[in-house]
Design a protein around this motif. Structure first.
Motif, PDB file in Angstrom:
ATOM      1  N   VAL A  28       0.839  -1.199   0.000  1.00  0.00           N
ATOM      2  CA  VAL A  28       0.000   0.000   0.000  1.00  0.00           C
ATOM      3  C   VAL A  28       0.875   1.252   0.000  1.00  0.00           C
ATOM      4  O   VAL A  28       0.605   2.211  -0.737  1.00  0.00           O
ATOM      5  N   ARG A  29       1.940   1.234   0.772  1.00  0.00           N
ATOM      6  CA  ARG A  29       2.852   2.387   0.823  1.00  0.00           C
ATOM      7  C   ARG A  29       3.476   2.653  -0.558  1.00  0.00           C
ATOM      8  O   ARG A  29       3.601   3.806  -0.977  1.00  0.00           O
ATOM      9  N   GLN A  30       3.829   1.593  -1.286  1.00  0.00           N
ATOM     10  CA  GLN A  30       4.402   1.768  -2.628  1.00  0.00           C
ATOM     11  C   GLN A  30       3.382   2.408  -3.577  1.00  0.00           C
ATOM     12  O   GLN A  30       3.730   3.304  -4.343  1.00  0.00           O
ATOM     13  N   ILE A  31       2.159   1.938  -3.521  1.00  0.00           N
ATOM     14  CA  ILE A  31       1.118   2.520  -4.377  1.00  0.00           C
ATOM     15  C   ILE A  31       0.893   3.981  -4.002  1.00  0.00           C
ATOM     16  O   ILE A  31       0.796   4.846  -4.875  1.00  0.00           O
ATOM     17  N   GLN A  32       0.839   4.265  -2.696  1.00  0.00           N
ATOM     18  CA  GLN A  32       0.632   5.650  -2.257  1.00  0.00           C
ATOM     19  C   GLN A  32       1.773   6.548  -2.720  1.00  0.00           C
ATOM     20  O   GLN A  32       1.541   7.671  -3.165  1.00  0.00           O
ATOM     21  N   THR A  33       2.998   6.071  -2.618  1.00  0.00           N
ATOM     22  CA  THR A  33       4.172   6.859  -2.986  1.00  0.00           C
ATOM     23  C   THR A  33       4.197   7.180  -4.477  1.00  0.00           C
ATOM     24  O   THR A  33       4.469   8.312  -4.869  1.00  0.00           O
ATOM     25  N   HIS A  34       3.895   6.198  -5.295  1.00  0.00           N
ATOM     26  CA  HIS A  34       4.033   6.379  -6.738  1.00  0.00           C
ATOM     27  C   HIS A  34       2.757   6.872  -7.416  1.00  0.00           C
ATOM     28  O   HIS A  34       2.814   7.772  -8.245  1.00  0.00           O
ATOM     29  N   ALA A  35       1.614   6.284  -7.070  1.00  0.00           N
ATOM     30  CA  ALA A  35       0.368   6.629  -7.765  1.00  0.00           C
ATOM     31  C   ALA A  35      -0.406   7.756  -7.088  1.00  0.00           C
ATOM     32  O   ALA A  35      -1.207   8.414  -7.726  1.00  0.00           O
ATOM     33  N   LYS A  36      -0.183   7.939  -5.791  1.00  0.00           N
ATOM     34  CA  LYS A  36      -0.885   8.957  -5.012  1.00  0.00           C
ATOM     35  C   LYS A  36      -2.399   8.899  -5.217  1.00  0.00           C
ATOM     36  O   LYS A  36      -3.037   9.879  -5.623  1.00  0.00           O
ATOM     37  N   PRO A  37      -3.010   7.739  -4.963  1.00  0.00           N
ATOM     38  CA  PRO A  37      -4.446   7.591  -5.206  1.00  0.00           C
ATOM     39  C   PRO A  37      -5.281   8.568  -4.391  1.00  0.00           C
ATOM     40  O   PRO A  37      -4.893   8.966  -3.288  1.00  0.00           O
ATOM     41  N   ARG A  38      -6.409   8.954  -4.954  1.00  0.00           N
ATOM     42  CA  ARG A  38      -7.349   9.828  -4.229  1.00  0.00           C
ATOM     43  C   ARG A  38      -8.092   9.053  -3.151  1.00  0.00           C
ATOM     44  O   ARG A  38      -8.509   9.614  -2.151  1.00  0.00           O
ATOM     45  N   THR A  39      -8.309   7.765  -3.385  1.00  0.00           N
ATOM     46  CA  THR A  39      -8.973   6.916  -2.404  1.00  0.00           C
ATOM     47  C   THR A  39      -8.038   6.695  -1.228  1.00  0.00           C
ATOM     48  O   THR A  39      -6.849   6.463  -1.411  1.00  0.00           O
ATOM     49  N   GLU A  40      -8.586   6.744  -0.037  1.00  0.00           N
ATOM     50  CA  GLU A  40      -7.794   6.505   1.166  1.00  0.00           C
ATOM     51  C   GLU A  40      -7.490   5.031   1.334  1.00  0.00           C
ATOM     52  O   GLU A  40      -8.205   4.179   0.807  1.00  0.00           O
ATOM     53  N   ALA A  41      -6.465   4.756   2.110  1.00  0.00           N
ATOM     54  CA  ALA A  41      -6.155   3.397   2.533  1.00  0.00           C
ATOM     55  C   ALA A  41      -5.965   3.437   4.043  1.00  0.00           C
ATOM     56  O   ALA A  41      -5.398   4.387   4.583  1.00  0.00           O
ATOM     57  N   ALA A  42      -6.475   2.412   4.729  1.00  0.00           N
ATOM     58  CA  ALA A  42      -6.345   2.340   6.181  1.00  0.00           C
ATOM     59  C   ALA A  42      -6.277   0.881   6.604  1.00  0.00           C
ATOM     60  O   ALA A  42      -6.921   0.016   5.989  1.00  0.00           O
ATOM     61  N   ALA A  43      -5.493   0.629   7.629  1.00  0.00           N
ATOM     62  CA  ALA A  43      -5.475  -0.702   8.216  1.00  0.00           C
ATOM     63  C   ALA A  43      -6.874  -0.994   8.746  1.00  0.00           C
ATOM     64  O   ALA A  43      -7.480  -0.146   9.404  1.00  0.00           O
ATOM     65  N   TRP A  44      -7.393  -2.161   8.421  1.00  0.00           N
ATOM     66  CA  TRP A  44      -8.766  -2.454   8.860  1.00  0.00           C
ATOM     67  C   TRP A  44      -8.873  -2.453  10.370  1.00  0.00           C
ATOM     68  O   TRP A  44      -9.931  -2.176  10.916  1.00  0.00           O
ATOM     69  N   GLN A  45      -7.767  -2.701  11.055  1.00  0.00           N
ATOM     70  CA  GLN A  45      -7.784  -2.712  12.521  1.00  0.00           C
ATOM     71  C   GLN A  45      -8.048  -1.328  13.104  1.00  0.00           C
ATOM     72  O   GLN A  45      -8.415  -1.209  14.270  1.00  0.00           O
ATOM     73  N   THR A  46      -7.888  -0.267  12.311  1.00  0.00           N
ATOM     74  CA  THR A  46      -8.124   1.100  12.792  1.00  0.00           C
ATOM     75  C   THR A  46      -9.530   1.598  12.450  1.00  0.00           C
ATOM     76  O   THR A  46      -9.910   2.682  12.883  1.00  0.00           O
ATOM     77  N   LEU A  47     -10.259   0.821  11.678  1.00  0.00           N
ATOM     78  CA  LEU A  47     -11.601   1.229  11.271  1.00  0.00           C
ATOM     79  C   LEU A  47     -12.622   0.813  12.331  1.00  0.00           C
ATOM     80  O   LEU A  47     -12.361  -0.088  13.129  1.00  0.00           O
ATOM     81  N   PRO A  48     -13.783   1.442  12.347  1.00  0.00           N
ATOM     82  CA  PRO A  48     -14.798   1.126  13.358  1.00  0.00           C
ATOM     83  C   PRO A  48     -15.230  -0.341  13.289  1.00  0.00           C
ATOM     84  O   PRO A  48     -15.454  -0.869  12.187  1.00  0.00           O
TER      85      PRO A  48
END
Length: 135
Positions: A28-48
């Motif tokens: 996920v970090r690689q995709i965020q670094t290179h593609a900079k997606p508009r959609t968020e990414a979060a560890a499911w453990q941090t979600l409600p």
């Protein structure tokens, strides 16, 4: 990995990945670094919990793309949509190509193989093994 507060997860589109898995985090970090997606990414453990609990079995095996409180896609299709949310045209095209019939089938098979063996991938640990006995 996530820019927004977890309590707002029910109102946004978010790619939920396994935050206990080093390989998942690195991917996920690689995709965020290179593609900079508009959609968020979060560890499911941090979600409600009310968002994730109905999907724990799937979340242990694949990324899920939540659209508000519903799961829009899982696995390779979720990653294709995430990648396609990039503002950069090459990543948008790559995301769309990964959704084409034959390519999506191949992507699905590759995703399944990687997900099943993510504990063997670079950055993977025993915590990445699927399925994990404690869930």
């Amino acid at each position: 990995m996530s820019n927004a507060a977890p309590h707002h997860a029910g109102q946004r589109t978010v790619l939920a990945f396994d935050g206990d898995c080093g390989f998942c985090q690195a991917a996920v970090r690689q995709i965020q670094t290179h593609a900079k997606p508009r959609t968020e990414a979060a560890a499911w453990q941090t979600l409600p919990p009310e968002l994730t609990e109905p999907h724990l079995q799937r979340l242990d095996r694949e990324v899920l793309l939540f659209d508000g409180r519903r799961v829009r896609y899982g696995g390779a299709r979720a990653l294709a949509d995430y990648l396609g949310s990039s503002p950069a045209r090459p990543y948008q095209v790559a995301g769309r190509c990964l959704q084409l019939p034959l390519i999506s089938l191949v992507a699905h098979l590759i995703y399944r193989g990687v997900a099943k063996n993510r504990h063997r991938m670079p950055g993977g640990t025993a915590a990445c093994a699927v399925p994990r006995p404690n869930h």
